[in-house]
Design an enzyme around this catalytic site. Sequence first.
Site, PDB file in Angstrom:
ATOM      1  N   GLN A 167     -48.739  33.861  79.373  1.00 42.35           N
ATOM      2  CA  GLN A 167     -49.074  33.457  78.012  1.00 42.35           C
ATOM      3  C   GLN A 167     -48.029  32.492  77.450  1.00 42.35           C
ATOM      4  OE1 GLN A 167     -50.695  37.233  75.793  1.00 42.35           O
ATOM      5  NE2 GLN A 167     -49.326  37.923  77.429  1.00 42.35           N
ATOM      6  N   HIS A 185     -52.124  29.631  77.825  1.00 44.32           N
ATOM      7  CA  HIS A 185     -52.048  28.885  76.567  1.00 44.32           C
ATOM      8  C   HIS A 185     -51.533  27.464  76.755  1.00 44.32           C
ATOM      9  CE1 HIS A 185     -51.678  33.137  74.702  1.00 44.32           C
ATOM     10  NE2 HIS A 185     -52.938  32.758  74.735  1.00 44.32           N
ATOM     11  N   CYS A 244     -52.350   7.397  70.845  1.00 49.28           N
ATOM     12  CA  CYS A 244     -52.629   7.219  72.266  1.00 49.28           C
ATOM     13  C   CYS A 244     -52.645   5.732  72.624  1.00 49.28           C
ATOM     14  CB  CYS A 244     -53.965   7.864  72.615  1.00 49.28           C
ATOM     15  SG  CYS A 244     -54.522   7.577  74.310  1.00 49.28           S
ATOM     16  N   GLY A 284     -43.376  41.912  80.022  1.00 45.78           N
ATOM     17  CA  GLY A 284     -42.819  41.208  78.872  1.00 45.78           C
ATOM     18  C   GLY A 284     -43.829  40.740  77.852  1.00 45.78           C
ATOM     19  N   GLY A 312     -40.544  48.125  73.948  1.00 47.59           N
ATOM     20  CA  GLY A 312     -41.348  48.436  72.776  1.00 47.59           C
ATOM     21  C   GLY A 312     -42.815  48.626  73.117  1.00 47.59           C
ATOM     22  N   CYS A 328     -37.393  43.038  81.733  1.00 46.20           N
ATOM     23  CA  CYS A 328     -38.037  42.563  82.962  1.00 46.20           C
ATOM     24  C   CYS A 328     -37.011  42.022  83.949  1.00 46.20           C
ATOM     25  CB  CYS A 328     -39.055  41.477  82.630  1.00 46.20           C
ATOM     26  SG  CYS A 328     -40.457  42.061  81.655  1.00 46.20           S
TER      27      CYS A 328
END
Length: 338
Positions: A167, A185, A244, A284, A312, A328
């Site tokens: 993510q 994402h 652009c 995580g 958590g 982690c």
Amino acid sequence: MLRNVRSIDAFKRLPYLSGRHGNAVISSHSPKPCRFPIFFRGGSLNAWYSSQAISFVPACPPLDSAEVNKLHELVGRAKKLFVITGAGLSTESGIPDYRSEGVGLYSRTQRRPIEHAEFLRSASARQRYWARNFAGWPQFSSYQPNSAHLALKNCEVLGKLHWLVTQNVDALHSKAGSQRLTELHGCTYRVVCLGCGAQLSRRQFQDQLLQLNPSWNEKAQEVAPDGDVHLSEEQVKHFHVPDCNTCGGILKPDVTFFGDTVQRDKVNFILERLAEADAVLVAGSSLQVYSGYRFLLAANERRLPIAIVNIGPTRADHLAWMKLNGRCGEVLPFIWPV
């Protein structure tokens, strides 16, 4: 059994990847080498972290070796492991997350990420976004993968990892060398035109911004998980943003902003990889955002074993076969030594 290995200085030059949710295309740019001295002594992990990185990691209890062994057994049985990671994986690289109690960006500041609709409708919002991102890019692009990213890369090398979904938009999995990867994402290392779809690297776009703003020299403070920094309206009002070069359209980072949705073909691709998996590991992530949580719902429907490593609570705790409350960067190298 927990594995003991000697200390290792890992030096790697690994390219970050361009955007596809299947096999990734390698960019022509390479990040700086990453170095991670890792020590396993008597069943405990002591890793080198900068004081900045540790400051963004929430407090957590010492690791329970029995729980780590239980996790090791669960994921060790998997032959096609599906992994989903979140911002908690990158805090040990020095990037803050949003939601962690006491150290997350939301708990310490009033700053919130830009909304998709605001970016589209407001030229001043785009000017503010790109000015802040321009100031934060040198620091944000310098972050390197930590021992958790490297452990997951080793899981892939060993043939255990079926697919990795992150993510995060920080490209740290790609910098670590992961190939079986989908950036759910998107990734801040790419810029896309909303008009014609043309893409360029964020590094190229940084050069364009520098050419348009040669005397603009505002300094960044703390960088957010998406590369944003805080600047005042006065600081950004004279910043110039290019259109652009191909069609004159709006240029946007190739990421899913808050309020936008993940492309359906990407979601379907991930669901297909999940359907091929035999176990799921969450690393995580609190899974508060539905775009990631949906895959845990799908895994539960398929009755796949689910393990969670996070500091958590998470939205999927009630679905987990086991939950380990820990960092982690400490836990994953016990399973896949770096």
